[in-house]
Design a protein around this motif. Structure first.
Motif, short mmCIF file in Angstrom:
data_model
loop_
_atom_site.label_atom_id
_atom_site.label_comp_id
_atom_site.label_asym_id
_atom_site.label_seq_id
_atom_site.Cartn_x
_atom_site.Cartn_y
_atom_site.Cartn_z
N ARG A 346 0.83 -1.21 0.00
CA ARG A 346 0.00 0.00 0.00
C ARG A 346 0.86 1.26 0.00
NH1 ARG A 346 -3.28 -3.10 3.61
NH2 ARG A 346 -2.24 -2.11 5.40
N SER A 347 1.99 1.21 0.72
CA SER A 347 2.87 2.38 0.73
C SER A 347 3.47 2.63 -0.65
CB SER A 347 3.98 2.18 1.76
OG SER A 347 4.84 1.11 1.38
N LEU A 348 3.76 1.56 -1.39
CA LEU A 348 4.26 1.72 -2.76
C LEU A 348 3.20 2.35 -3.65
CD1 LEU A 348 6.18 -1.65 -3.33
CD2 LEU A 348 7.15 0.59 -2.80
N GLU A 349 1.96 1.93 -3.49
CA GLU A 349 0.88 2.48 -4.30
C GLU A 349 0.68 3.96 -4.00
OE1 GLU A 349 -2.36 -0.02 -3.32
OE2 GLU A 349 -1.78 -1.66 -4.67
N ARG A 350 0.74 4.33 -2.71
CA ARG A 350 0.55 5.74 -2.35
C ARG A 350 1.69 6.62 -2.87
NH1 ARG A 350 -1.07 3.46 2.68
NH2 ARG A 350 1.02 3.87 3.52
N PHE A 354 3.84 2.44 -8.91
CA PHE A 354 3.31 1.74 -10.09
C PHE A 354 2.92 2.69 -11.23
CE2 PHE A 354 2.51 -1.20 -6.55
CZ PHE A 354 3.14 -2.33 -7.04
N GLU A 355 3.11 3.99 -11.01
CA GLU A 355 2.97 4.99 -12.07
C GLU A 355 1.61 4.93 -12.77
OE1 GLU A 355 6.21 4.18 -14.65
OE2 GLU A 355 7.74 4.82 -13.21
N GLY A 356 0.57 4.54 -12.04
CA GLY A 356 -0.76 4.50 -12.62
C GLY A 356 -1.00 3.37 -13.59
N LEU A 357 -0.13 2.37 -13.59
CA LEU A 357 -0.29 1.24 -14.51
C LEU A 357 -1.46 0.36 -14.09
CD1 LEU A 357 3.48 0.27 -14.83
CD2 LEU A 357 2.09 1.45 -16.54
N GLU A 363 4.15 -4.28 -17.57
CA GLU A 363 5.02 -3.40 -16.79
C GLU A 363 4.65 -3.44 -15.31
OE1 GLU A 363 8.19 -0.76 -16.22
OE2 GLU A 363 7.61 -2.09 -17.88
N TYR A 364 3.36 -3.55 -15.03
CA TYR A 364 2.92 -3.64 -13.62
C TYR A 364 3.48 -4.90 -12.98
CZ TYR A 364 -0.24 -3.65 -9.58
OH TYR A 364 -0.76 -3.68 -8.31
N LYS A 365 3.42 -6.03 -13.69
CA LYS A 365 3.95 -7.28 -13.16
C LYS A 365 5.45 -7.18 -12.91
CE LYS A 365 0.49 -10.33 -15.23
NZ LYS A 365 0.25 -11.44 -16.20
N ARG A 366 6.16 -6.48 -13.80
CA ARG A 366 7.60 -6.34 -13.62
C ARG A 366 7.92 -5.54 -12.35
NH1 ARG A 366 11.61 -2.88 -14.37
NH2 ARG A 366 10.17 -1.23 -15.03
N LEU A 367 7.21 -4.44 -12.16
CA LEU A 367 7.43 -3.64 -10.96
C LEU A 367 7.03 -4.40 -9.70
CD1 LEU A 367 6.13 -0.16 -12.21
CD2 LEU A 367 8.50 -0.89 -11.90
N MET A 368 5.95 -5.19 -9.77
CA MET A 368 5.53 -5.98 -8.61
C MET A 368 6.58 -7.03 -8.27
SD MET A 368 3.30 -6.58 -6.26
CE MET A 368 1.75 -5.79 -6.75
N GLN A 369 7.16 -7.65 -9.27
CA GLN A 369 8.19 -8.66 -9.03
C GLN A 369 9.42 -8.04 -8.37
OE1 GLN A 369 9.39 -10.74 -12.56
NE2 GLN A 369 10.72 -12.17 -11.47
N ASN A 370 9.79 -6.85 -8.79
CA ASN A 370 10.91 -6.15 -8.16
C ASN A 370 10.60 -5.83 -6.70
OD1 ASN A 370 12.29 -6.22 -10.58
ND2 ASN A 370 11.67 -4.14 -11.19
N ALA A 371 9.36 -5.42 -6.45
CA ALA A 371 8.97 -5.11 -5.07
C ALA A 371 8.99 -6.36 -4.20
CB ALA A 371 7.57 -4.47 -5.06
N GLU A 372 8.53 -7.49 -4.73
CA GLU A 372 8.54 -8.73 -3.97
C GLU A 372 9.96 -9.18 -3.66
OE1 GLU A 372 6.32 -11.42 -6.34
OE2 GLU A 372 4.35 -10.62 -5.73
#
Length: 651
Positions: A346-350, A354-357, A363-372
């Motif tokens: 949630r802090s990443l979303e705020r 995710f740049e509104g993806l 691209e969203y999946k790529r950023l989520m994988q990096n976050a995980e």
């Protein structure tokens, strides 16, 4: 400090955000107010152990709904105005008894350690004040009670306005310093009626807490019996797993891989009889839900064996609950995606990571994988995984023990407790409601008695004076009104409205003169002529000033006669006059002719009895309410009046 058993934190959810059914408590020792004392950490740890030892006789056999009573030392609080202390929170869920048992434990702690000040509240706020609302001082409300309510030396303390004005919210440090001073002990202790109300609620404990534990015979697989034998408190997570099940977790129950090995017929695993201890709320959660046994579950007794089937059905629900919560915790522990991961995401979303993806995009999946990946390498992941996996590890250890069905046979088991309370709680509910009703009636009677002592108007139903309505309304219209509302008559020391009658009459007269008898235009654009409702331009009256001067009294009298005649003329053509009762209760005719003369009969409007009409209209409005709340009873209530019921209704 002795090494802590790693399995005492099975229920620890320190990283989880508290839910709405959570009680919070903090224990502040007086020695924490002195920063120059010996190392505060060792003192807090010593106090921690002493408190748990003191409360152990009350808590050792108690079954908590979700998590046990625990305390955590906080030697370095993040808030600079909060001294070092012990704190904790407990989720009570559907079992409100857990919350009040915590209150009992905190009062017991304050009795054994008189140099402690304790705060306790829940998501509703200061629920101890809610419990004693009818006995609190008038100034106490949710806005003025912040950091003023504490438990100390076995009593409830409320820091009064004499020590800190109610216009200011004190810090925790400031309140604790005041409480620690012996000279303030009598000033801060809550009124005796408040103490008695709390004592009446807590005097049933700890007996009420033990009564809340329900014992019941069940038939469960041997694996489940082993877990309940070594960790009886784990029944709470089994009930939680069953009660909060969803489609995903029910898939785990359909296979029963951990507790039955996933084989058809439970791989021949027997059902053994054991006695399970749980809270009444847990028992109700299990009994009130229908659930079919999975295909892999051992064969249950025939329904003709009512007692045996009920024992097996209840045991089946417990076994399925264990399987669902075990597999859920295991998966969460491997992934480490508990509440900490949710908060991190949630802090990443705020922050716009995710740049509104759109979720699901490449691209969203790529950023989520990096976050995980980042989260898995952080200390949060390791700590979260350990917390979520604690029940799983403990269950694995117990199931590895060399025990068989023979260890549970030929045991003398006590009978199940009577569960008539589950179906016959109406009497207890009615008793509680009657107790609250008596409390409200006592509170209202004391208010009425106090109003009488202050020479307020009589409001007794047996001796009600209708003149009180007129007197109270006259008092009401002389009071002031502001943005906070109108003042009611029973308020004291209120100044009268500042109203200049002469100026008002002068302005009205000038307004009528400007309009003139020949002016037949509409009233529109009046607001355009004057920028304010109470603002008149005196320069417009220069022509009037130039006229011959007359005596002010004679001019005012002439204007009043003219104004009265104009009103009477308007009323003659309407039926409004028929709605008033007059002084002699009849119209007086100027002409009594009975012929069809062209001369119209004029009525002499005799004076209206204002008081009588006021009371009559109030009574008509009150009667139309038919005993229900309404404007008449509300307004009279603000004035301290209470009309008796209309005895003529229904006759």
């Amino acid at each position: 400090m002795a090494e802590q058993n790693p399995f005492t934190n099975i229920f620890s959810h320190s990283n989880s955000p508290p839910s709405n059914d959570t009680v919070f408590f903090s224990i502040y020792p007086d020695f924490s107010l002195n920063s120059t004392s010996t190392p505060i950490t060792s003192q807090l740890q010593s106090l921690h152990i002493q408190i748990l030892q003191t409360l152990s006789p009350y808590t050792s056999n108690y079954i908590w709904q979700h998590q046990p009573f625990t305390l955590t030392p906080t030697p370095t609080p993040t808030n600079p105005t909060t001294p070092p202390h012990l704190s904790g929170h407990l989720r009570y869920g559907d079992n409100l008894e857990d919350e009040w048992f915590v209150v009992f434990l905190l009062f017991q702690t304050s009795k054994h350690f008189p140099n402690l000040s304790i705060q306790v509240n829940d998501t509703d706020g200061e629920f101890l004040l809610i419990e004693t609302a009818f006995h609190l001082p008038k100034w106490v409300n949710p806005e003025t009670s912040t950091n003023r309510v504490f438990i100390r030396a076995g009593s409830l303390h409320i820091i009064p306005n004499s020590l800190i004005p109610d216009t200011r919210t004190p810090s925790v440090q400031e309140s604790l310093i005041l409480l620690s001073r012996p000279c303030n002990s009598d000033k801060t202790v809550a009124p005796e009626r408040v103490q008695r109300q709390l004592e009446s609620r807590l005097r049933e404990y700890p007996d009420r807490a033990h009564k809340n534990v329900h014992r019941v015979r069940v038939r469960v697989p041997v694996s489940v019996a082993k877990v309940l034998k070594h960790e009886p408190c784990l029944i709470s997570i089994a009930v939680e797993g069953f009660y909060d099940r969803d489609i995903d977790t029910m898939k785990f129950a359909s296979k029963m891989e951990r507790f039955l090995g996933g084989g058809v017929g439970g791989r021949g695993e027997e059902l053994v009889r054991v006695v399970v201890r749980m809270s009444r709320a847990m028992y109700a959660q299990l009994m009130q839900q229908t659930f079919n046994a999975p295909k892999c579950y051992p064969v249950m007794p025939s329904r003709s064996d009512v007692s045996g089937y009920m024992e097996a059905e209840l045991g089946m629900k417990i076994a399925c609950g264990f399987e669902m919560i075990y597999q859920l915790k295991k998966r969460q522990g491997i992934e480490g995606k508990g509440s900490s991961w949710d908060a991190f995401r949630r802090s990443l979303e705020r922050s716009g990571y995710f740049e509104g993806l759109l979720p699901g995009s490449k691209e969203y999946k790529r950023l989520m994988q990096n976050a995980e990946e980042y989260y898995k390498n952080s200390s949060l992941h390791e700590r979260e995984s350990a917390i979520l996996s604690a029940p799983v590890r403990r269950i694995d250890e117990i199931l590895a023990l060399p025990e068989s069905a023979n260890d549970f046979k030929d045991q003398e088991l006590p009978p199940s407790d009577d569960d008539s309370w589950l179906y016959g709680g109406e009497d207890e509910l009615n008793a509680a409601l009657q107790e609250r009703q008596k409390e409200m009636e006592l509170y209202n009677s004391k208010r009425k008695q106090k109003a009488k002592e202050q020479d307020g108007p009589s409001n007794g139903s047996d001796n009600f004076d209708l003149k009180d309505i007129s007197k109270s309304m006259q008092a009401f219209v002389t009071k002031v009104a502001s943005y906070e509302g109108a003042e009611v008559p029973d308020e004291s020391n209120v100044k009268d409205v500042d109203f200049d009658v002469d100026r008002f009459m002068k302005d009205m007269e000038s307004f009528v003169r400007r309009r003139g008898p020949e002016d037949t235009g509409s009233d529109v654009d009046i607001e355009e002529e004057s920028p304010s409702d109470m603002e008149f331009d005196e320069s417009e009256d220069e022509d009037d000033i130039a006229e011959p001067a007359v005596d002010n009294d004679e001019e005012g009298t002439a204007f009043m006669h003219s104004y009265s005649d104009a009103l009477n003329e308007e009323l003659k053509g309407s039926t409004l006059s028929n709605t008033f009762v007059r002084a002699n209760e009849q119209y007086v005719k100027k002409s009594e002719g009975t012929s069809n003369s062209t001369e119209s009969m004029e009525e002499d409007f005799t004076p209206v009895d204002v008081d009588f009409n006021l009371v009559k209209n109030f009574l008509d409005s009150f009667s139309s309410q038919e005993g229900l709340p309404g404007p008449a009873s509300n307004l009279l209530g603000l004035m301290g009046l209470q009309l008796p019921p209309d005895a003529s209704k229904g006759k």
